[in-house]
Scaffold this active site. Structure first.
Site, PDB file in Angstrom:
ATOM      1  N   SER A 187     -61.582 -17.269 -16.651  1.00 37.82           N
ATOM      2  CA  SER A 187     -61.788 -16.560 -14.957  1.00 37.82           C
ATOM      3  C   SER A 187     -62.287 -16.891 -14.509  1.00 37.82           C
ATOM      4  CB  SER A 187     -62.350 -15.361 -15.637  1.00 37.82           C
ATOM      5  OG  SER A 187     -62.289 -14.875 -16.823  1.00 37.82           O
TER       6      SER A 187
ATOM      7  N   CYS B 224     -62.221 -14.770 -21.778  1.00 41.69           N
ATOM      8  CA  CYS B 224     -61.306 -13.253 -21.395  1.00 41.69           C
ATOM      9  C   CYS B 224     -59.780 -13.357 -22.040  1.00 41.69           C
ATOM     10  CB  CYS B 224     -61.412 -13.074 -20.024  1.00 41.69           C
ATOM     11  SG  CYS B 224     -61.638 -11.467 -19.378  1.00 41.69           S
TER      12      CYS B 224
ATOM     13  N   CYS C 258     -62.113 -10.251 -23.988  1.00 46.31           N
ATOM     14  CA  CYS C 258     -61.636  -8.826 -22.970  1.00 46.31           C
ATOM     15  C   CYS C 258     -60.266  -8.712 -23.325  1.00 46.31           C
ATOM     16  CB  CYS C 258     -61.997  -9.114 -22.163  1.00 46.31           C
ATOM     17  SG  CYS C 258     -62.625  -9.760 -20.882  1.00 46.31           S
TER      18      CYS C 258
ATOM     19  N   LYS D 140     -59.782  -8.240 -27.520  1.00 44.39           N
ATOM     20  CA  LYS D 140     -60.191  -7.370 -27.943  1.00 44.39           C
ATOM     21  C   LYS D 140     -60.034  -5.966 -27.461  1.00 44.39           C
ATOM     22  CE  LYS D 140     -63.227  -6.099 -25.986  1.00 44.39           C
ATOM     23  NZ  LYS D 140     -64.890  -5.854 -25.126  1.00 44.39           N
TER      24      LYS D 140
ATOM     25  N   TYR E  11     -51.036 -17.053 -15.891  1.00 51.46           N
ATOM     26  CA  TYR E  11     -52.697 -17.836 -14.937  1.00 51.46           C
ATOM     27  C   TYR E  11     -52.104 -19.445 -15.041  1.00 51.46           C
ATOM     28  CZ  TYR E  11     -56.489 -15.045 -15.797  1.00 51.46           C
ATOM     29  OH  TYR E  11     -57.514 -14.110 -15.867  1.00 51.46           O
TER      30      TYR E  11
ATOM     31  N   ALA F 100     -62.092 -32.523 -19.493  1.00 50.44           N
ATOM     32  CA  ALA F 100     -62.980 -33.385 -18.571  1.00 50.44           C
ATOM     33  C   ALA F 100     -64.781 -33.365 -18.450  1.00 50.44           C
ATOM     34  CB  ALA F 100     -61.898 -32.403 -17.143  1.00 50.44           C
TER      35      ALA F 100
ATOM     36  N   TYR G  85     -73.156  -6.707 -27.586  1.00 48.08           N
ATOM     37  CA  TYR G  85     -71.944  -5.569 -27.889  1.00 48.08           C
ATOM     38  C   TYR G  85     -70.441  -6.045 -28.192  1.00 48.08           C
ATOM     39  CZ  TYR G  85     -69.617  -8.720 -23.688  1.00 48.08           C
ATOM     40  OH  TYR G  85     -69.002 -10.051 -22.953  1.00 48.08           O
ATOM     41  N   ILE G  86     -70.629  -7.269 -28.010  1.00 50.29           N
ATOM     42  CA  ILE G  86     -69.709  -8.289 -29.018  1.00 50.29           C
ATOM     43  C   ILE G  86     -69.529  -7.511 -30.307  1.00 50.29           C
ATOM     44  CG2 ILE G  86     -68.269 -10.043 -30.139  1.00 50.29           C
ATOM     45  CD1 ILE G  86     -69.390 -11.459 -27.470  1.00 50.29           C
TER      46      ILE G  86
ATOM     47  N   GLU H 188     -68.302  -3.677 -30.809  1.00 52.38           N
ATOM     48  CA  GLU H 188     -66.835  -3.449 -30.564  1.00 52.38           C
ATOM     49  C   GLU H 188     -66.394  -4.480 -31.672  1.00 52.38           C
ATOM     50  OE1 GLU H 188     -67.323  -3.816 -25.468  1.00 52.38           O
ATOM     51  OE2 GLU H 188     -66.800  -5.832 -26.837  1.00 52.38           O
TER      52      GLU H 188
ATOM     53  N   ARG I 166     -81.097  -8.439 -36.891  1.00 54.71           N
ATOM     54  CA  ARG I 166     -82.190  -8.553 -36.791  1.00 54.71           C
ATOM     55  C   ARG I 166     -83.933  -7.722 -35.932  1.00 54.71           C
ATOM     56  NH1 ARG I 166     -82.342 -14.429 -33.437  1.00 54.71           N
ATOM     57  NH2 ARG I 166     -82.234 -13.603 -32.053  1.00 54.71           N
TER      58      ARG I 166
ATOM     59  N   ALA J  23     -69.321  -2.014 -19.764  1.00 58.43           N
ATOM     60  CA  ALA J  23     -69.290  -1.399 -20.193  1.00 58.43           C
ATOM     61  C   ALA J  23     -68.889  -1.909 -21.951  1.00 58.43           C
ATOM     62  CB  ALA J  23     -66.743  -0.410 -20.680  1.00 58.43           C
TER      63      ALA J  23
ATOM     64  N   HIS K  67     -62.061  19.951 -12.785  1.00 57.72           N
ATOM     65  CA  HIS K  67     -62.308  20.618 -13.652  1.00 57.72           C
ATOM     66  C   HIS K  67     -60.741  20.737 -14.493  1.00 57.72           C
ATOM     67  CE1 HIS K  67     -63.949  23.912 -16.186  1.00 57.72           C
ATOM     68  NE2 HIS K  67     -62.953  24.598 -15.545  1.00 57.72           N
TER      69      HIS K  67
ATOM     70  N   GLU L 267     -67.183  15.952 -14.822  1.00 60.01           N
ATOM     71  CA  GLU L 267     -67.602  16.611 -13.150  1.00 60.01           C
ATOM     72  C   GLU L 267     -69.138  17.400 -13.978  1.00 60.01           C
ATOM     73  OE1 GLU L 267     -66.511  20.917 -13.871  1.00 60.01           O
ATOM     74  OE2 GLU L 267     -65.293  20.360 -16.110  1.00 60.01           O
TER      75      GLU L 267
HETATM   76  P1  FAD Z   1     -64.798 -18.499 -19.625  1.00 57.94           P
HETATM   77  O1  FAD Z   1     -63.085 -17.685 -19.613  1.00 57.94           O
HETATM   78  O2  FAD Z   1     -64.528 -18.858 -21.200  1.00 57.94           O
HETATM   79  O3  FAD Z   1     -63.567 -19.815 -19.592  1.00 57.94           O
HETATM   80  C1  FAD Z   1     -64.291 -21.638 -19.627  1.00 57.94           C
HETATM   81  C2  FAD Z   1     -62.721 -22.164 -20.354  1.00 57.94           C
HETATM   82  O4  FAD Z   1     -63.558 -23.731 -19.576  1.00 57.94           O
HETATM   83  C3  FAD Z   1     -63.064 -22.594 -21.277  1.00 57.94           C
HETATM   84  O5  FAD Z   1     -60.504 -22.207 -20.938  1.00 57.94           O
HETATM   85  C4  FAD Z   1     -62.832 -23.605 -22.204  1.00 57.94           C
HETATM   86  O6  FAD Z   1     -61.211 -24.052 -22.807  1.00 57.94           O
HETATM   87  C5  FAD Z   1     -62.693 -24.776 -20.779  1.00 57.94           C
HETATM   88  N1  FAD Z   1     -63.393 -25.850 -21.327  1.00 57.94           N
HETATM   89  C6  FAD Z   1     -65.219 -25.927 -21.665  1.00 57.94           C
HETATM   90  N2  FAD Z   1     -65.078 -27.124 -21.242  1.00 57.94           N
HETATM   91  C7  FAD Z   1     -64.195 -28.343 -21.224  1.00 57.94           C
HETATM   92  C8  FAD Z   1     -64.471 -29.694 -20.222  1.00 57.94           C
HETATM   93  N3  FAD Z   1     -65.543 -30.327 -20.677  1.00 57.94           N
HETATM   94  N4  FAD Z   1     -62.939 -29.711 -19.900  1.00 57.94           N
HETATM   95  C9  FAD Z   1     -62.076 -29.070 -19.773  1.00 57.94           C
HETATM   96  N5  FAD Z   1     -62.136 -27.659 -20.675  1.00 57.94           N
HETATM   97  C10 FAD Z   1     -63.239 -26.744 -20.631  1.00 57.94           C
HETATM   98  N6  FAD Z   1     -66.185  -9.771 -20.407  1.00 57.94           N
HETATM   99  C11 FAD Z   1     -66.774  -8.493 -19.196  1.00 57.94           C
HETATM  100  O7  FAD Z   1     -66.117  -8.552 -18.838  1.00 57.94           O
HETATM  101  N7  FAD Z   1     -66.093  -7.159 -20.322  1.00 57.94           N
HETATM  102  C12 FAD Z   1     -64.713  -7.575 -21.642  1.00 57.94           C
HETATM  103  O8  FAD Z   1     -64.801  -6.700 -22.050  1.00 57.94           O
HETATM  104  C13 FAD Z   1     -65.526  -8.716 -22.034  1.00 57.94           C
HETATM  105  N8  FAD Z   1     -65.417  -8.713 -24.040  1.00 57.94           N
HETATM  106  C14 FAD Z   1     -65.386  -9.910 -24.449  1.00 57.94           C
HETATM  107  C15 FAD Z   1     -65.398  -9.809 -25.751  1.00 57.94           C
HETATM  108  C16 FAD Z   1     -65.532 -11.362 -26.382  1.00 57.94           C
HETATM  109  C17 FAD Z   1     -65.238 -11.211 -27.879  1.00 57.94           C
HETATM  110  C18 FAD Z   1     -66.166 -12.251 -25.703  1.00 57.94           C
HETATM  111  C19 FAD Z   1     -66.422 -14.075 -26.423  1.00 57.94           C
HETATM  112  C20 FAD Z   1     -66.092 -11.828 -24.988  1.00 57.94           C
HETATM  113  C21 FAD Z   1     -66.051 -11.524 -23.438  1.00 57.94           C
HETATM  114  N9  FAD Z   1     -66.258 -11.189 -22.599  1.00 57.94           N
HETATM  115  C22 FAD Z   1     -66.545  -9.566 -21.409  1.00 57.94           C
HETATM  116  C23 FAD Z   1     -67.127 -12.346 -21.668  1.00 57.94           C
HETATM  117  C24 FAD Z   1     -65.773 -13.303 -21.077  1.00 57.94           C
HETATM  118  O9  FAD Z   1     -65.033 -13.575 -21.043  1.00 57.94           O
HETATM  119  C25 FAD Z   1     -66.357 -14.179 -20.025  1.00 57.94           C
HETATM  120  O10 FAD Z   1     -67.969 -13.530 -19.469  1.00 57.94           O
HETATM  121  C26 FAD Z   1     -65.900 -14.623 -18.654  1.00 57.94           C
HETATM  122  O11 FAD Z   1     -64.495 -14.979 -19.794  1.00 57.94           O
HETATM  123  C27 FAD Z   1     -66.463 -15.977 -18.212  1.00 57.94           C
HETATM  124  O12 FAD Z   1     -65.247 -16.291 -18.022  1.00 57.94           O
HETATM  125  P2  FAD Z   1     -65.568 -18.313 -17.625  1.00 57.94           P
HETATM  126  O13 FAD Z   1     -64.808 -18.240 -16.311  1.00 57.94           O
HETATM  127  O14 FAD Z   1     -67.229 -18.856 -17.146  1.00 57.94           O
HETATM  128  O15 FAD Z   1     -65.431 -18.996 -18.817  1.00 57.94           O
END
Ligand code: FAD
Length: 456
Positions: A15, A43, A48, A51, A100, A116, A181-182, A185, A202, A345, A440, A445
């Site tokens: 993301s 995500c 997200c 899920k 993407y 990397a 939350y995970i 859900e 726990r 949420a 309403h 409301e």
């Molecule tokens: P990520 O999206 O995790 O991206 C990191 C990327 O880096 C990954 O693709 C990984 O493969 C790559 N990577 C890692 N190390 C390396 C490397 N050395 N070289 C190359 N690539 C690498 N958030 C919400 O807002 N709403 C939700 O409903 C929600 N539900 C979730 C449900 C679950 C089950 C989980 C696990 C998470 C959920 N989240 C939700 C959280 C959300 O997914 C994360 O907050 C978000 O994806 C974080 O984005 P990011 O860019 O930090 O990392």
């Protein structure tokens, strides 16, 4: 600039990383991004999106039942096919990952599909090809990874949320470990898909950090929906029985047998083996990259956004941090992300939507608070006969009349809170809520018609 191969190297196409890469490129920067797994990140691939699609699937069971009260007769008894759902969701994930990729290609970002690691303050090594890329700026956006805390004997017999999307068959019994939350859900959605779910945690209550009234009411509602709770319990080991059953042993109480044990006890920032310490980047106790408000690490040329910084681990936050980084470093506008009022949420059924301070947080911050709350049966539940209630709570500062927090448990709570979050972010007062004319008939409301504060 000529000394560098790129202006920006982004590690991680999730993301935060994809947003930063695209925006930086739109500001004229030469950008390269590396992804070791699938483009889209947690995500899109294992968080997200899949899920929420599972959550939608799980809610049909109730819809079919409720329809009868409204005069509908369903020809045959509805049945559910797990592989159909699992594969449809997997296809949608593939489609989104493709979008993407297209977004990055369209923005002229060079993609490297391999791991990397940081080689130095301004250089990155691509693990597979061994290529060294010299970058003026490095953005670490590597997200987080599930962790089983603390590790226990037999822990490898459990699965994490990464694997739960690909189960070959729908289990009959599932043990979910965790109270965040995970965990909730997945417990909620699998219970509604017909799985006998036990949730073991726990702590003595679920959803630490949320408003106490929401925590208790959600736990009761999930118990009513058939989830068995084992709170105040830790697992000390897991064993596999001859028939494949996983047996979880706790210091007190009977062991718990399940076909699948889903461990959702937390996530750790993805910084292991990234070369950050050698480059001089300061890490926190959980391995998170310590950053300032402008996402800069202790090394000026290395920034970090999203879950790897372990601040507010949500997709829109990672996206916004990536955007602010790119605008600030490569654009003409410097801005920082305000982490203070972020709506969120929990997609259990019933759902939780929350924005701002809980009652406890408000009081701990020194506010004298007035609480407005309402619990009622939604209109749809009258005819369907479903035993369902909605709960809403406003936390109001007595001195300023400002609404500090809104907490909702019930149908569409997330959707409602996203909208009311605008008002809370703008600093709306209870008087502003009161002068808003109700819509309403709606559940929302109630937010503008509560007049009597809770006594005491
Ligand atoms: P990520 O999206 O995790 O991206 C990191 C990327 O880096 C990954 O693709 C990984 O493969 C790559 N990577 C890692 N190390 C390396 C490397 N050395 N070289 C190359 N690539 C690498 N958030 C919400 O807002 N709403 C939700 O409903 C929600 N539900 C979730 C449900 C679950 C089950 C989980 C696990 C998470 C959920 N989240 C939700 C959280 C959300 O997914 C994360 O907050 C978000 O994806 C974080 O984005 P990011 O860019 O930090 O990392």
């Amino acid at each position: 600039m000529a000394d560098f191969d790129v202006d920006l190297f982004v590690i991680g196409a999730g993301s935060g990383g994809t947003r930063a890469a695209r925006i930086a490129s739109s500001h004229g920067a030469r950008v390269m991004i590396a992804e070791e797994d699938r483009i889209g990140g947690t995500c899109v691939i294992r968080g997200c999106v899949p899920k929420k699609l599972f959550v939608y699937a799980s809610r049909f069971a109730e819809d079919f039942e409720d329809a009868a009260g409204f005069g509908w007769t369903l020809g045959t008894r509805p049945s559910f096919d797990w592989p159909t759902l699992r594969d449809a969701v997997a296809n949608e994930v593939t489609r989104l990952s493709g979008l993407y990729r297209k977004g990055l290609e369209g923005a002229k970002v060079e993609i490297r599909e391999e791991r990397a690691v940081v080689e130095g303050p301004q250089s990155v090594r691509l693990a597979k090809s061994g290529q060294i890329v010299r970058a003026r700026h490095i953005l670490v956006a590597t997200g987080g990874w599930p962790s089983f805390d603390p590790p226990i004997p037999g822990g490898e017999l459990g699965i994490s949320s990464n694997e739960v999307f690909h189960l070959p068959v729908l289990p009959k019994r599932m043990l979910v470990v965790g109270g965040g939350y995970i965990a909730l859900e997945f417990a909620s959605l699998f219970a509604r898909l017909g799985v006998a779910v036990t949730l073991l945690h726990r702590g003595d209550n679920i959803l630490r950090g949320f408003d106490e009234d929401i925590r208790t009411r959600l736990r009761d509602a999930l118990a009513h929906a058939g989830i068995t709770f084992r709170l105040g319990c830790t697992i000390e080991r897991i064993e596999e029985l001859a028939d494949g059953t996983r047996r979880a042993h706790c210091p007190s109480g009977t062991p718990i047998d399940a076909d699948v044990i889903l461990v959702a006890t937390g996530r750790r920032p993805n910084t292991k083996g990234l070369g950050l310490e050698q480059a001089g980047v300061e890490l926190g106790p959980l391995g998170e990259i310590v950053v300032d408000a402008a996402t800069a690490s202790s090394v000026p040329s290395i920034h970090a956004v999203g879950d790897v910084t372990n601040r507010v681990n949500l997709t829109p936050v990672a996206i916004r941090e990536g955007h602010s980084f790119a605008d600030s470093i490569f654009g003409s506008k410097r801005w920082i992300v305000d982490h203070a009022t972020i709506a969120s949420a929990v997609f259990t059924t019933p759902e939780v939507g929350t924005v701002g301070l809980s009652e406890g947080q408000a009081m701990a911050a020194g506010h004298d608070v007035r609480i407005f709350e309402s619990g009622f049966r939604p209109m749809k539940a009258t005819i369907s006969g479903r035993q369902e209630r909605i709960y809403m709570k406003l936390v109001v500062d007595v001195k300023t009349d400002r609404v500090l927090g809104v907490h909702i448990l019930g149908h569409d709570a997330g959707e409602i809170v996203q909208a009311v979050g605008i008002a809370v972010t703008m600093g709306a007062t209870k008087a502003d809520f009161d002068r808003t004319v109700a819509l309403h008939p709606s559940a929302a409301e109630e937010l503008v018609t509560m007049r009597t504060p809770r006594a005491g």
